[in-house]
Write an enzyme that holds these catalytic residues in place. Structure first.
Site, PDB file in Angstrom:
ATOM      1  N   GLU A  72      -2.982  -3.118  -2.461  1.00  0.00           N
ATOM      2  CA  GLU A  72      -4.155  -2.546  -1.783  1.00  0.00           C
ATOM      3  C   GLU A  72      -4.455  -1.128  -2.283  1.00  0.00           C
ATOM      4  O   GLU A  72      -3.591  -0.265  -2.294  1.00  0.00           O
ATOM      5  CB  GLU A  72      -3.873  -2.499  -0.270  1.00  0.00           C
ATOM      6  CG  GLU A  72      -4.996  -1.873   0.561  1.00  0.00           C
ATOM      7  CD  GLU A  72      -4.654  -1.823   2.057  1.00  0.00           C
ATOM      8  OE1 GLU A  72      -3.477  -1.983   2.410  1.00  0.00           O
ATOM      9  OE2 GLU A  72      -5.575  -1.620   2.865  1.00  0.00           O
ATOM     10  N   HIS A 128      -8.592  -6.859   4.459  1.00  0.00           N
ATOM     11  CA  HIS A 128      -8.232  -6.115   5.658  1.00  0.00           C
ATOM     12  C   HIS A 128      -9.522  -5.816   6.403  1.00  0.00           C
ATOM     13  O   HIS A 128     -10.332  -5.014   5.946  1.00  0.00           O
ATOM     14  CB  HIS A 128      -7.523  -4.796   5.290  1.00  0.00           C
ATOM     15  CG  HIS A 128      -6.047  -4.932   5.207  1.00  0.00           C
ATOM     16  ND1 HIS A 128      -5.208  -3.861   4.979  1.00  0.00           N
ATOM     17  CD2 HIS A 128      -5.241  -6.020   5.354  1.00  0.00           C
ATOM     18  CE1 HIS A 128      -3.957  -4.294   4.984  1.00  0.00           C
ATOM     19  NE2 HIS A 128      -3.947  -5.588   5.192  1.00  0.00           N
ATOM     20  N   HIS A 186     -11.833   1.222   2.564  1.00  0.00           N
ATOM     21  CA  HIS A 186     -11.227   1.950   1.445  1.00  0.00           C
ATOM     22  C   HIS A 186     -12.143   2.220   0.269  1.00  0.00           C
ATOM     23  O   HIS A 186     -11.686   2.355  -0.860  1.00  0.00           O
ATOM     24  CB  HIS A 186      -9.973   1.200   0.981  1.00  0.00           C
ATOM     25  CG  HIS A 186      -8.835   1.354   1.932  1.00  0.00           C
ATOM     26  ND1 HIS A 186      -7.536   1.026   1.626  1.00  0.00           N
ATOM     27  CD2 HIS A 186      -8.794   1.827   3.204  1.00  0.00           C
ATOM     28  CE1 HIS A 186      -6.758   1.278   2.659  1.00  0.00           C
ATOM     29  NE2 HIS A 186      -7.504   1.745   3.629  1.00  0.00           N
ATOM     30  N   ASP A 217      -6.923  -4.855  10.267  1.00  0.00           N
ATOM     31  CA  ASP A 217      -6.272  -3.568  10.019  1.00  0.00           C
ATOM     32  C   ASP A 217      -7.095  -2.451  10.657  1.00  0.00           C
ATOM     33  O   ASP A 217      -7.945  -1.852  10.019  1.00  0.00           O
ATOM     34  CB  ASP A 217      -6.099  -3.334   8.510  1.00  0.00           C
ATOM     35  CG  ASP A 217      -5.294  -2.063   8.235  1.00  0.00           C
ATOM     36  OD1 ASP A 217      -4.668  -1.553   9.183  1.00  0.00           O
ATOM     37  OD2 ASP A 217      -5.307  -1.578   7.094  1.00  0.00           O
ATOM     38  N   ASP A 235     -12.300   6.396   6.250  1.00  0.00           N
ATOM     39  CA  ASP A 235     -11.407   5.283   6.579  1.00  0.00           C
ATOM     40  C   ASP A 235     -10.823   5.494   7.972  1.00  0.00           C
ATOM     41  O   ASP A 235      -9.647   5.769   8.139  1.00  0.00           O
ATOM     42  CB  ASP A 235     -10.294   5.234   5.513  1.00  0.00           C
ATOM     43  CG  ASP A 235      -9.266   4.160   5.788  1.00  0.00           C
ATOM     44  OD1 ASP A 235      -9.651   3.102   6.293  1.00  0.00           O
ATOM     45  OD2 ASP A 235      -8.076   4.391   5.514  1.00  0.00           O
ATOM     46  N   LYS A 256      -6.997   2.482  -2.289  1.00  0.00           N
ATOM     47  CA  LYS A 256      -7.641   3.335  -1.293  1.00  0.00           C
ATOM     48  C   LYS A 256      -8.432   4.400  -2.033  1.00  0.00           C
ATOM     49  O   LYS A 256      -8.089   4.781  -3.149  1.00  0.00           O
ATOM     50  CB  LYS A 256      -6.570   3.972  -0.409  1.00  0.00           C
ATOM     51  CG  LYS A 256      -7.111   4.704   0.787  1.00  0.00           C
ATOM     52  CD  LYS A 256      -6.039   4.781   1.875  1.00  0.00           C
ATOM     53  CE  LYS A 256      -6.454   5.698   2.999  1.00  0.00           C
ATOM     54  NZ  LYS A 256      -5.620   5.544   4.180  1.00  0.00           N
ATOM     55  N   ASP A 286     -10.502   3.452  10.508  1.00  0.00           N
ATOM     56  CA  ASP A 286      -9.775   2.337  11.126  1.00  0.00           C
ATOM     57  C   ASP A 286     -10.250   2.020  12.535  1.00  0.00           C
ATOM     58  O   ASP A 286      -9.447   1.772  13.432  1.00  0.00           O
ATOM     59  CB  ASP A 286      -8.261   2.613  11.107  1.00  0.00           C
ATOM     60  CG  ASP A 286      -7.711   2.643   9.687  1.00  0.00           C
ATOM     61  OD1 ASP A 286      -7.652   1.566   9.068  1.00  0.00           O
ATOM     62  OD2 ASP A 286      -7.388   3.735   9.185  1.00  0.00           O
ATOM     63  N   TRP A 319       0.856  -1.187   0.000  1.00  0.00           N
ATOM     64  CA  TRP A 319       0.000   0.000   0.000  1.00  0.00           C
ATOM     65  C   TRP A 319       0.896   1.243   0.000  1.00  0.00           C
ATOM     66  O   TRP A 319       1.817   1.345   0.812  1.00  0.00           O
ATOM     67  CB  TRP A 319      -0.912   0.031   1.232  1.00  0.00           C
ATOM     68  CG  TRP A 319      -1.671   1.321   1.283  1.00  0.00           C
ATOM     69  CD1 TRP A 319      -2.738   1.661   0.514  1.00  0.00           C
ATOM     70  CD2 TRP A 319      -1.376   2.456   2.101  1.00  0.00           C
ATOM     71  NE1 TRP A 319      -3.127   2.951   0.799  1.00  0.00           N
ATOM     72  CE2 TRP A 319      -2.312   3.467   1.766  1.00  0.00           C
ATOM     73  CE3 TRP A 319      -0.410   2.741   3.070  1.00  0.00           C
ATOM     74  CZ2 TRP A 319      -2.313   4.720   2.372  1.00  0.00           C
ATOM     75  CZ3 TRP A 319      -0.404   3.995   3.675  1.00  0.00           C
ATOM     76  CH2 TRP A 319      -1.359   4.963   3.326  1.00  0.00           C
ATOM     77  N   ASP A 375      -9.615  -3.609   1.522  1.00  0.00           N
ATOM     78  CA  ASP A 375      -9.749  -3.113   2.892  1.00  0.00           C
ATOM     79  C   ASP A 375     -11.173  -2.590   3.064  1.00  0.00           C
ATOM     80  O   ASP A 375     -11.659  -1.798   2.247  1.00  0.00           O
ATOM     81  CB  ASP A 375      -8.706  -2.000   3.123  1.00  0.00           C
ATOM     82  CG  ASP A 375      -8.690  -1.465   4.553  1.00  0.00           C
ATOM     83  OD1 ASP A 375      -9.765  -1.077   5.062  1.00  0.00           O
ATOM     84  OD2 ASP A 375      -7.608  -1.411   5.155  1.00  0.00           O
TER      85      ASP A 375
HETATM   86  C1  RNT Z   1      -3.808   2.301   4.853  1.00  0.00           C
HETATM   87  C2  RNT Z   1      -3.964   0.852   4.592  1.00  0.00           C
HETATM   88  C3  RNT Z   1      -2.832   0.005   5.101  1.00  0.00           C
HETATM   89  C4  RNT Z   1      -2.403   0.386   6.498  1.00  0.00           C
HETATM   90  C5  RNT Z   1      -1.422  -0.538   7.142  1.00  0.00           C
HETATM   91  C6  RNT Z   1      -0.766   0.076   8.333  1.00  0.00           C
HETATM   92  O1  RNT Z   1      -4.948   3.006   4.606  1.00  0.00           O
HETATM   93  O2  RNT Z   1      -5.166   0.375   5.083  1.00  0.00           O
HETATM   94  O3  RNT Z   1      -3.185  -1.320   5.016  1.00  0.00           O
HETATM   95  O4  RNT Z   1      -3.499   0.539   7.351  1.00  0.00           O
HETATM   96  O5  RNT Z   1      -0.527  -0.997   6.218  1.00  0.00           O
HETATM   97 ZN    ZN Z   2      -5.518  -1.755   4.971  1.00  0.00          ZN
END
Ligand code: RNT
Ligand code: ZN
Length: 421
Positions: A226, A286, A262, A326, A294, A228, A296, A184, A259
């Site tokens: 990955e 993820h 994302h 993640d 996003d 985003k 997290d 990523w 993810d």
């Molecule tokens: C970032 C991605 C990535 C990170 C990690 C730390 O938006 O989701 O995967 O969260 O690599």
């Molecule tokens: Zn991620």
């Protein structure tokens, strides 16, 4: 009523629909779930580079006491977290978690920087996964890495990528099974770029240079890329968009990472599995939880998560989808965050194995839409918790919510004693 008695009733109830709960527990426990090391320290990493700045739109918020400040503390936290999570676990590292006696630049890292992690994983009989770190670095300060217009900066990050594949291969050799390597990069623009084309050409060319390495065995180092939607500082344009990454993964025959955070705020990932795996060979998911963006947040046992696992089950693609966590929340006890999110992932696997897939398909074949919907809805209130408790007991971990006591004990014994970061 004891866990055993409740389970016996639940087993009988599920069996009425042809669902074997013993088999579901066994299979759910077998799924490897990769625990991300970066929940221990809010994605800070252990490099001792003077003047390193956060960048790349990765933003952990909160200041709960006890953030891990070095590898030993991170490993202790991971061990405590793992004691609260049933089933097969892996641990997912980022390059910025290297442990070296003196500072080593990212393009010069090798497996020796991870020898403590590798030895620890071996002693715990777990496998490691790995990620190159394309953020929180002076050469990523302007939000560009592999797509950077400056060829020297690009070359630096290409060397970092090449180094990470060699490290992943060394991890795979040490653990006797493949290491999953996720790619990523934060590259993008805050505002309207004049040229959306050239950065994408550069990103593809950089990846091509990284992946064209005959010394790395693609059966040991499993690459995923990955995408985003946007990040802080890349709101208008992300070079590695969803279409870019899917196109790249398919054309180069590597894995794709989806993810949960994302995509557009109402866009979920479960519908993407069957589309992608028709053409692509493998996926990494993820597990995360976006709130408005996003963000997290700790992943929970909700519909979005259940649907991801149901798709894996209904497509019978357990061997083609890798599952990793993640999220990073520094505003609550971090061990609790691990336990909640990882247990939710395992619940997702169990929920999917308890799915009445065959009767649902039969209703669908007969065009009985109401029956199909009723059975789906009915299964949401089946005695799932009795099966989950049994799974926890079988795996030797505390049930819900009894593990809260373990978390609090660790907080009092260990976390509060760590000096403020
Ligand atoms: C970032 C991605 C990535 C990170 C990690 C730390 O938006 O989701 O995967 O969260 O690599
Ligand atoms: Zn991620």
């Amino acid at each position: 009523m004891s866990i055993e008695q409740a389970y016996e009733l639940a087993r009988t109830r599920y069996a009425q629909f042809g669902v074997d709960t013993d088999a579901a527990i066994r299979r759910a426990l077998e799924l490897p779930v990769s625990l991300h090391c970066w929940q221990t320290d809010d994605v800070a990493g252990f490099e001792s580079r003077p003047g390193a700045a956060d960048s790349g739109g990765i933003m952990a918020t909160g200041n709960w006491p006890g953030r891990a400040r070095n590898g030993d503390e991170a490993r202790a936290d991971l061990e405590q977290a793992m004691a609260l999570v049933p089933g097969v676990l892996r641990v997912n590292l980022h390059a910025c978690y290297a442990e070296t006696d003196s500072f080593v630049e990212r393009d010069r890292l090798d497996a020796s920087a991870f020898s403590r992690w590798i030895a620890w994983a071996k002693s715990r009989r777990i496998s490691l996964d790995f990620n190159p770190t394309f953020f929180a670095h002076p050469k990523a300060d302007d939000g560009c890495t592999l797509a950077h217009p400056d060829p020297d900066i690009r070359a630096f990050w290409i060397r970092h990528g090449q180094a990470c594949r060699r490290i992943a291969q060394a991890m795979a050799e040490a653990q006797g099974e493949p290491c999953r390597l996720n790619w990523w990069t934060p590259d993008g623009h805050k505002d309207l770029p004049a040229d959306r084309w050239e950065p994408r050409r550069r990103l593809a060319a950089s990846y091509d240079k990284i992946f064209d390495d005959p010394s790395v065995n693609p059966a040991l180092c499993l690459d995923y890329i990955e995408s985003k939607l946007f990040g802080i500082g890349s709101e208008e344009y992300v070079v590695g968009s969803a279409e870019f990454c899917q196109g790249y993964a398919l054309s180069r025959d590597i894995g794709l990472c989806l993810d949960m955070g994302h995509y557009h705020p109402t866009e979920t990932i479960h519908d993407k599995l069957s589309s992608h795996l028709l053409f692509g060979k493998r996926l990494l998911v993820h597990l995360s939880r976006p709130i408005r963006w996003d963000s997290d947040h700790v992943v929970l046992f909700g519909d979005d998560l259940k649907n991801v696992f149901l798709e894996i089950r209904r497509g019978d693609v357990w061997d083609r989808v890798a599952v990793a966590l993640d999220f990073f929340d520094g505003s609550i006890n971090r061990i609790g965050a691990y336990a909640i999110g990882s247990r939710a992932a395992r619940k997702g696997a169990l929920y999917a194995w308890l799915d009445p897939t065959d009767p649902l398909r039969e209703y669908e074949r007969q065009g009985k839409g109401a029956q199909r919907l009723a059975l789906m809805e009915g299964f949401k209130t089946m005695p799932f918790s009795a099966v989950w408790d049994r799974l926890c007991e079988q795996a030797g971990v505390p049930t819900d919510p009894e593990w809260i006591a373990d978390m609090e004990r660790y907080e009092n014994d260990v976390l509060v004693k760590r000096a403020a970061p």
